[in-house]
Structures are given as C-alpha cells and as structure tokens.
Write a protein that holds these residues in place. Structure first.
Motif, short mmCIF file in Angstrom:
data_model
loop_
_atom_site.label_atom_id
_atom_site.label_comp_id
_atom_site.label_asym_id
_atom_site.label_seq_id
_atom_site.Cartn_x
_atom_site.Cartn_y
_atom_site.Cartn_z
N ARG A 144 0.84 -1.21 0.00
CA ARG A 144 0.00 0.00 0.00
C ARG A 144 0.87 1.25 0.00
NH1 ARG A 144 -4.67 1.93 -1.39
NH2 ARG A 144 -5.75 0.11 -0.53
N THR A 145 2.04 1.21 0.68
CA THR A 145 2.92 2.39 0.73
C THR A 145 3.53 2.67 -0.64
OG1 THR A 145 4.82 1.01 1.37
CG2 THR A 145 3.45 1.92 3.14
N LEU A 146 3.64 1.66 -1.48
CA LEU A 146 4.22 1.86 -2.82
C LEU A 146 3.16 2.15 -3.87
CD1 LEU A 146 6.77 -1.12 -2.88
CD2 LEU A 146 7.21 1.27 -2.28
N ALA A 147 1.88 2.11 -3.52
CA ALA A 147 0.80 2.29 -4.49
C ALA A 147 0.72 3.70 -5.04
CB ALA A 147 -0.54 1.90 -3.87
N GLY A 148 1.44 4.65 -4.43
CA GLY A 148 1.40 6.01 -4.95
C GLY A 148 2.11 6.15 -6.28
N LYS A 149 3.15 5.35 -6.54
CA LYS A 149 3.91 5.45 -7.79
C LYS A 149 3.62 4.28 -8.73
CE LYS A 149 7.81 7.88 -5.65
NZ LYS A 149 9.27 7.84 -5.40
N THR A 150 3.11 3.21 -8.23
CA THR A 150 2.89 2.00 -9.04
C THR A 150 1.48 1.47 -8.78
OG1 THR A 150 5.23 1.43 -8.91
CG2 THR A 150 3.72 -0.32 -9.57
N GLN A 151 0.80 1.13 -9.87
CA GLN A 151 -0.51 0.49 -9.74
C GLN A 151 -0.30 -1.02 -9.73
OE1 GLN A 151 -3.21 1.34 -12.90
NE2 GLN A 151 -4.93 0.26 -11.98
N PHE A 152 -0.78 -1.69 -8.64
CA PHE A 152 -0.58 -3.11 -8.48
C PHE A 152 -1.84 -3.88 -8.90
CE2 PHE A 152 2.51 -1.33 -5.56
CZ PHE A 152 3.63 -2.10 -5.81
N ILE A 153 -1.61 -4.93 -9.69
CA ILE A 153 -2.67 -5.90 -10.04
C ILE A 153 -2.25 -7.21 -9.40
CG2 ILE A 153 -3.88 -7.10 -11.89
CD1 ILE A 153 -3.18 -4.74 -13.71
N VAL A 154 -2.99 -7.62 -8.36
CA VAL A 154 -2.58 -8.74 -7.54
C VAL A 154 -3.60 -9.87 -7.69
CG1 VAL A 154 -1.97 -9.50 -5.21
CG2 VAL A 154 -1.53 -7.14 -5.91
N ILE A 155 -3.10 -11.07 -7.97
CA ILE A 155 -3.92 -12.29 -7.98
C ILE A 155 -3.65 -13.01 -6.67
CG2 ILE A 155 -4.37 -14.47 -9.17
CD1 ILE A 155 -3.21 -13.15 -11.68
N THR A 156 -4.68 -13.20 -5.84
CA THR A 156 -4.46 -13.72 -4.50
C THR A 156 -5.69 -14.45 -4.01
OG1 THR A 156 -3.84 -13.13 -2.25
CG2 THR A 156 -5.27 -11.60 -3.40
#
Length: 528
Positions: free
Chosen positions: A476-488
């Motif tokens: 979540r702290t890195l979501a400001g610069k990178t959009q994450f698509i997570v399969i979980t």
C-alpha cells in the motif's frame, strides 16, 4: 565419309509395307474373332435361358407331383377314417342290441320274483295265522314257519339284488340311449364329414387329372427344351471348334507379326547404331581438328596410302604433345585475380579498422555499464536493507557480489538475518522466509526504479497471516507510484485492495465476474 546400302533400305520399306498389310489382316481376324465371340455369347445366353426355362418346368412338374401325392395321402386318410367309423357304428349297434336283450330278460326275471314274493308272503301270513291258532304244541308248524320265514328272507334278498340289478340295468340302458342319441348325431355329422370327404376326394381326383395333364404338358415342354438344348449344345460345340480354329490362326498371325516386329526393331537398332557412330566420328573430327562435316568435305585430299597417312598423323600428335598445354587466357586470368586481390585487401583493412572501433566502443560501454551497475547495485543494496527491516520488523539483509573485480559476469549472493536468528545465505532459509526475502528484494527494486503498473500472481502464498498483512500494508505504501494488479486468495491482501474482482462459475462452463470497489463502500459506510 559416305556409306550405307540401298538394298537394305529398300528391304526395310518392303518390310514396313508387309507389316502394314499383316496388321490389316490381323485386325480383320480380330474383328471376325470378336464377332464369333459375340455370337457365342448370344448363343450362351439363349442356352442359359433354355436351361432356366427347363429348370422352371421341372420345378413346376415336381410341385404338381408333390400336390398329387399330397391329395392321394388325404384320400387314403379319409378312406381309413370312413372305414373306422363304420366299424365303430356296427360295434355300437351290436352292443345296443345285446343290452336291450339283457334289459328285457332282467325285467321278466324281476316280475317273476315279485310274483313269487307275493305268493310266499301270502302263504307266510296264512301260516302265521294258522300258527297263532295252533301255537300250543305245534312244533311242526313252527319249524315250517321258520323255514318259510327264511325262504321269504332269501326271496327278499334276491328281490333286492334283482332291484339293484334292475336299477343298474336301467341306468345302463339310459346311458346306452344317450350314447345312441349321441351316436345318431355323431353319425349324421360323420355322414356329412364323409360326404365332404367324398367331395374332397372327387375334387382331388379332378385336381390329380388336371395336374397329370399339366405334367404331360410339362414333360412335352421338357422334351422340347431338351431337344433345343441338345441342338444348342451341338451348335455351341461347332462354334467353339470354329473359335478354336480362329484362335489358333490368330495366334499364328500374332507370332508372325511379333517376328516381323522383332526384325523391324533390329533394323531400327542398326540404324540408330549407325547414326550414333556417325555422330561420334563427327564429334571426334571437331574435337581433334575443329572441323565440321562440310569443312572436312571441302578440305578432303585423296590419300596415296592409308598406313603412311596414319604414321604422319602419329608424328604430328607427338609433336603437339611435346609442346605441352598452352594457357591462352593466362593474361586475362592474371588481371582478374589481381583485381580480386586488391579488392579483398581493401576489404580486409576496412574490417580490421571497424573491428578496432567496435572493440573500443565495447570497452567504453563495459566501463560505463560497470559504473552504472556499481552505482545501482549500491542503491539497490541500501533499499533492500531498508525494505527488509520494514517487512521483517528488524534484522538485516545484504546483497554481496561474488567477484568485485568482474561485477558484470559474477553472481550475487543474498544474505539475510531475520529478527532473533543468525545471518544466513538465502539457500539456508525456510520456504516462507525465502519467499518473504524475495518479496523484500522485489519491493526494493520497485523503490529504486518504480514502474507504472505491476502484476503479482500469488507471491504471498507461502507466507503466514501476519507476514501477509505486513506484505499488503507495505505494498500500500508503494501504491502512490505504481498500480498493483494482484492475484491472491489471502484475506490480508484483499483487505488492503481498492477494488476486488472475483471470477465465479454458477453454471457449468459459464464464468461470471464480480466487482467490489472497497473505497466506494468505505465512503458509503463512512469507514476511515
């Protein structure tokens, strides 16, 4: 330079004409043979047709004879049945007469016994009365009375027996009467059956006569067909003899034709051999002297002696061989090779110069890559140390080069020390620790070089729930610069997501996507 035989050529032409004439005769014989085969086939078809008609007539004759035999069998059966019925009727009439006589006799005997009984009873009554009167001292009368009583008893028993016999005889008579009635009805039915049997026999006799007439007709037809078949067989034998003779003649003509064709083939082969020899002579003339046939004819010289000419030819060939093989195109070949050598030398110099320039560029690129890699490796190592501490909540981790003098080709060793444990290489850690260290390294790379978006496919599957929560919060702290698509499939990761997409299959073979925007739900529920 000339040769050949006029008579041989004329013989080939005459043979060709003879071959043509023989081909015509052979074709005529083949046509006649084909006509004879066609006629034989037609006769064979007629013969087959006659045989089929004969077989049909024979089958009809056999069917008629079987029908006659069947009707004769039925007639004999009906005759035996009628005779049996007559015998049974005569036996029943005789038995009925005997029973009637016995019945009359029994009736007479019963009447006589009844009269005797009445008389004896009257006499016994008189004797009883008389005995009553003379009871005293009348022993003789008592004895007479007892005798009479016994006689009466015997007569009564005889009367009872006669009555029983009479009743049985009456029943027997009734049975015989009913049997007579039944026999009378059965006799009429049997007479009707006899009449129908006689009619059937008469019809069978007529049918037999008709069938016999048909049999005579079929026999005449059979004899006619046999005569026709015999004639056809004789005609077939004659045609087969004629066909054999024609086949033999055709075979002789074919053998003669083959002999002529073999002779013509030998002549054609001789002509081809002569032409080949002529061509070889002309080729040798051109190869040795570069003269064509017309040029040789123009330079033709009459020879005084052929052996002398052969000796002169041998001397000239030896002189030519002593000169060796002259290379007439040596000057042109030298110019061509020299030009090629000059061109290739220039190309070699250009290639060596280009090689030196490329080697210099590679060295410059290697130095620059080494500097950039060392700088980025230092940044990545620092970022990895910080990320490891944040994720593990303490401990330390380092990235070390195996050979610092050859950093572009050496390997990288990862050493990690989780909180409360000793420093180890990554290969000595547990499965979950290895996965968490790899996640920390990947997040460190994203911190140094962020990407617009990142896809992760169940990279936290090996983590426990506490580490999953740490992993999700750090992501979540890195979501400001990178959009994450997570399969979980882990709950902790889903709790930190903004939007959830679920794929379900409520029906077999039909997938459905469900979407939940957690931010919108948080605003609606006023959850911070």
């Amino acid at each position: 330079m000339t040769g050949g035989s006029v008579s041989r050529s004329a013989g080939v032409l005459s043979r060709a004409a003879e071959l043509k004439e023989l081909h015509g005769k052979a074709d005529a014989i083949h046509r006649r043979l084909s006509d004879a085969k066609t006629e034989a086939e037609e006769l064979e078809r007629e013969l087959e047709k006659a045989k089929y008609e004969l077989e049909t007539a024979q089958s009809q004759q056999r069917a008629a004879e079987d029908e006659v035999l069947r009707l004769d069998g039925r007639k004999n059966h009906f005759d035996i049945l009628i005779q049996s019925l007559k015998t049974n009727l005569e036996n029943l009439e005789g038995e009925y007469g005997a029973l009637s006589g016995r019945l009359a006799d029994n009736a007479k005997r019963a009447e006589t016994a009844a009269a005797d009984i009445a008389e004896k009873e009257a006499e016994a009554a008189a004797l009883r009365a008389k005995a009553d009167e003379q009871l005293s001292g009348q022993t003789e009368l008592l004895a007479r009375s007892s005798e009479l009583t016994e006689a009466v008893s015997q007569r009564k028993s005889q009367l009872a027996a006669l009555r029983a016999e009479r009743e049985s005889t009456a029943r027997r008579v009734e049975d015989l009467r009913s049997l007579k009635t039944d026999l009378s009805g059965d006799r009429s039915a049997r007479e009707n059956l006899l009449e129908s049997c006689r009619q059937a026999i008469a019809e069978a006799a007529g049918e037999i006569e008709r069938r016999q007439g048909e049999i005579q007709t079929l026999r005449a037809r059979q004899q006619e067909l046999r005569d026709r078949l015999t004639a056809l067989d004789q005609e077939k034998i004659a045609l087969e003899a004629e066909r054999t003779a024609k086949s033999r003649a055709g075979q002789e003509m074919n053998e003669h034709l083959l002999d002529l064709e073999r002779t013509a083939s030998k002549l054609e082969q001789k002509i081809a051999t002569s032409a080949l020899e002529e061509k070889q002579i002309l080729d040798r003339l051109w190869e040795h002297y570069e003269l064509s046939h017309s040029d040789a004819q123009a330079q033709r010289v009459e020879l005084e002696s052929r052996p002398k000419a052969n000796r002169r030819i041998g001397e000239l060939k030896r002189d030519i061989a002593a000169l060796g093989t002259p290379n007439i195109g040596a000057i042109e070949e030298f110019d061509r090779v020299n030009t090629r050598y000059t061109y290739l030398s220039g190309q070699r110099d250009d290639v060596e110069k280009a090689k030196g320039e490329i080697v210099g560029v590679i060295q410059n690129l290697t130095k620059e890559m080494t500097a950039i890699f060392a700088e980025q490796f230092k940044l990545l190592s620092d970022s990895f140390q910080a990320t490891f501490v944040d994720l593990f909540g303490g401990g330390q981790a380092t990235l070390e080069l195996e050979d610092e003098n050859d950093i572009l080709n050496c390997g990288i060793e990862i050493k990690a020390q989780p909180p409360g444990k000793t420093l180890k290489t990554i290969s000595l850690l547990s499965g979950g620790e290895k996965a968490f260290v790899a996640i920390a390294l990947y997040f460190a790379i994203l911190k140094v070089h962020p990407t617009p978006f990142c896809v992760m496919d169940e990279i936290e599957a090996a983590l426990d729930d506490a580490n999953v929560t740490r992993y999700a919060r750090y992501m979540r702290t890195l979501a400001g610069k990178t959009q994450f698509i997570v399969i979980t499939h882990r709950r902790g990761t889903m709790e930190e997501a903004d939007v959830l997409y679920g794929v379900t299959m409520q029906e077999q073979g039909v997938s459905k996507i469900l979407t939940i925007n957690l931010n919108d739900i948080s605003k609606e529920l006023k959850i911070k």
